[in-house]
Design an enzyme around this catalytic site. Structure first.
Site, mmCIF file in Angstrom:
data_model
loop_
_atom_site.group_PDB
_atom_site.id
_atom_site.type_symbol
_atom_site.label_atom_id
_atom_site.label_comp_id
_atom_site.label_asym_id
_atom_site.label_seq_id
_atom_site.Cartn_x
_atom_site.Cartn_y
_atom_site.Cartn_z
ATOM 1 N N SER A 45 0.793 -1.232 0.000
ATOM 2 C CA SER A 45 0.000 0.000 0.000
ATOM 3 C C SER A 45 0.825 1.281 0.000
ATOM 4 O O SER A 45 0.262 2.373 -0.134
ATOM 5 C CB SER A 45 -0.945 0.018 1.209
ATOM 6 O OG SER A 45 -2.116 -0.711 0.934
ATOM 7 N N LYS A 48 0.268 3.865 -2.661
ATOM 8 C CA LYS A 48 -0.670 4.985 -2.626
ATOM 9 C C LYS A 48 0.030 6.336 -2.462
ATOM 10 O O LYS A 48 -0.582 7.381 -2.711
ATOM 11 C CB LYS A 48 -1.688 4.763 -1.509
ATOM 12 C CG LYS A 48 -2.550 3.516 -1.710
ATOM 13 C CD LYS A 48 -3.595 3.356 -0.626
ATOM 14 C CE LYS A 48 -4.471 2.139 -0.865
ATOM 15 N NZ LYS A 48 -3.901 0.901 -0.342
ATOM 16 N N SER A 63 -6.091 4.169 4.090
ATOM 17 C CA SER A 63 -5.429 3.274 3.123
ATOM 18 C C SER A 63 -6.454 2.525 2.283
ATOM 19 O O SER A 63 -6.265 1.349 1.945
ATOM 20 C CB SER A 63 -4.498 2.282 3.828
ATOM 21 O OG SER A 63 -3.625 1.665 2.910
ATOM 22 N N LYS A 116 3.399 6.444 5.172
ATOM 23 C CA LYS A 116 2.452 5.415 4.745
ATOM 24 C C LYS A 116 2.911 4.016 5.153
ATOM 25 O O LYS A 116 4.097 3.705 5.133
ATOM 26 C CB LYS A 116 2.305 5.471 3.213
ATOM 27 C CG LYS A 116 1.199 4.584 2.672
ATOM 28 C CD LYS A 116 -0.170 5.186 2.970
ATOM 29 C CE LYS A 116 -1.292 4.228 2.593
ATOM 30 N NZ LYS A 116 -1.418 3.081 3.534
#
Length: 402
Positions: free
Chosen positions: A78, A81, A143, A245
């Site tokens: 993720s 992103k 997320s 993140k």
């Protein structure tokens, strides 16, 4: 951090000028070296990190402070992103989309990344719209895979087209070993990056789009009846951390890209393929603490302030002020500030006309014979061409002095 005035005085005193191909002229040395201090002892090794690949970089310069396997291909999960956020921010700046655009949570986005899947989701209802900025918060804070897909479809029409945009922007940023296949980070053949590329991506997002980056420090976000917290647990543990993140899949392991700022110093860490969620947090915290303890950042020059004045031939003015378009910060091992050696490379002679902002030369800061930082030296003022008689006179003087 020492005062800017004192820093400027120390650096100006030790400035070395390189004029074209002429022999370098060395000015007075910087302040006398202080007695050896404990901070001048060799820097101890960085903490032990259980990640498959990891890196710690200095935000100001992008230099690697420590790392292991950081150019080895890994799955980004993720953390993908962050690239999606960069593309959204770039398209907003270009005026191609707007913050209040209604973004549809399509059935495709909902089925691939919504609440019915095993991955993280935003909670926006299928076949309903939400403002782009809210959909982005659903992607950044929660997320949400569904939100990432919805944003991609809105901006580029499809996930594949958006992935092509991601790769174009990645190339512009300078990511050399990264290829994106989707906006959410779910496993896909050919969807790879490196810890080093991810650190540079984080640096680019902070520098290029600070407003978009600021979404990463939001600790929780509510969509309808659902409130979810940011998965970056460092936001609660360390007040200097403001992003970036997390990521996790079975094949990628637990991943975390983190950034913290203490005073003028910002560091970025990336750990990829950690065995557990607590370990990715502990290792990231240890890396950041090590970096802040054994390295320090100094602002050497402010933006748009003169650091040199050079003679100009054939101009309406006889001199031009030179400086930097952005502040110059350097990060170096603690206790070695007095060993910095600034060097300025400028042409042997400058001839009008000169445009404001035109690059005239280069400022380099050396430490131990190596370039620590380098920035373009630009004209802070325009110098228009002089009249005929002054140009003719200067032509004679230049010939006489040659």
């Amino acid at each position: 951090m020492k005062s800017p005035a004192r820093l400027a005085a120390v650096l100006a005193a030790g400035l070395t000028l390189t004029l074209g191909l002429a022999v370098a002229q060395t000015g007075p040395a910087p302040n006398n070296q202080p007695p050896p201090a404990i901070d001048e002892l060799p820097i101890p090794p960085p903490p032990t990190v259980d990640a498959k690949a990891w890196i710690l970089i200095d935000y100001a310069s992008g230099n690697v402070l420590a790392g292991q396997n950081y150019d080895t291909p890994v799955e980004p999960a993720s953390i993908t992103k962050v690239m999606t956020s960069y593309v959204v921010a770039a398209e907003l700046k270009a005026g191609k989309v707007k913050r209040d655009d209604p973004v549809m949570m399509t059935e495709n986005a909902w089925r691939k990344g919504g609440a019915g899947t095993e991955g993280s989701y935003s909670g926006f209802e299928v076949n309903k719209t939400a403002p782009l900025i809210e959909m982005e918060k659903g992607m950044v804070v929660q997320s949400g895979n569904d939100a990432a897909i919805a944003l991609a479809e809105h901006i580029a029409g499809s996930e594949d087209a958006f992935a092509a945009l991601m790769n174009q922007y990645a190339k512009r940023i300078g990511l050399k070993k990264t290829h994106w296949m989707n906006p959410d980070g779910l496993p896909a053949d050919g969807h790879i990056t490196t810890a080093h590329d991810l650190a540079l991506l984080g640096r680019a997002l902070i520098h290029d789009f600070p407003e978009s980056y600021s979404l990463n420090k939001i600790k929780e976000y509510t969509v309808g009846p659902i409130t979810q917290t940011n998965r970056n647990r460092l936001l609660w543990r360390d007040p200097s951390v403001d992003g970036i993140k997390t990521g996790h899949t079975a094949s990628a392991g637990y991943c975390l890209m983190a950034s913290a700022q203490r005073g003028d110093q910002r560091l970025i860490s990336v750990v990829m393929g950690e065995p557990t969620e607590p370990k990715r947090v502990d290792d990231s915290q240890a890396l950041l603490n090590w970096g802040f303890r054994f390295f320090e950042t100094h602002k050497l020059y402010d933006a748009a302030k003169p650091i040199s004045t050079q003679k100009v031939w054939k101009g309406q003015q006889n001199v031009v002020r030179l400086g930097l378009s952005e502040p110059m910060l350097v990060t170096l091992p603690r206790g070695r500030y007095q060993q910095l050696k600034p060097v300025m490379d400028v042409p042997k002679s400058l001839v009008a006309p000169i445009k404001k902002g035109q690059q005239i030369g280069t400022v380099r800061v050396m430490l131990g014979g190596k370039v620590l930082a380098q920035r373009p030296l630009v004209a802070l003022d325009a110098v228009e061409e002089a009249g005929f008689f002054k140009r003719l006179w200067h032509e004679l003087l230049m010939w006489w002095n040659s």
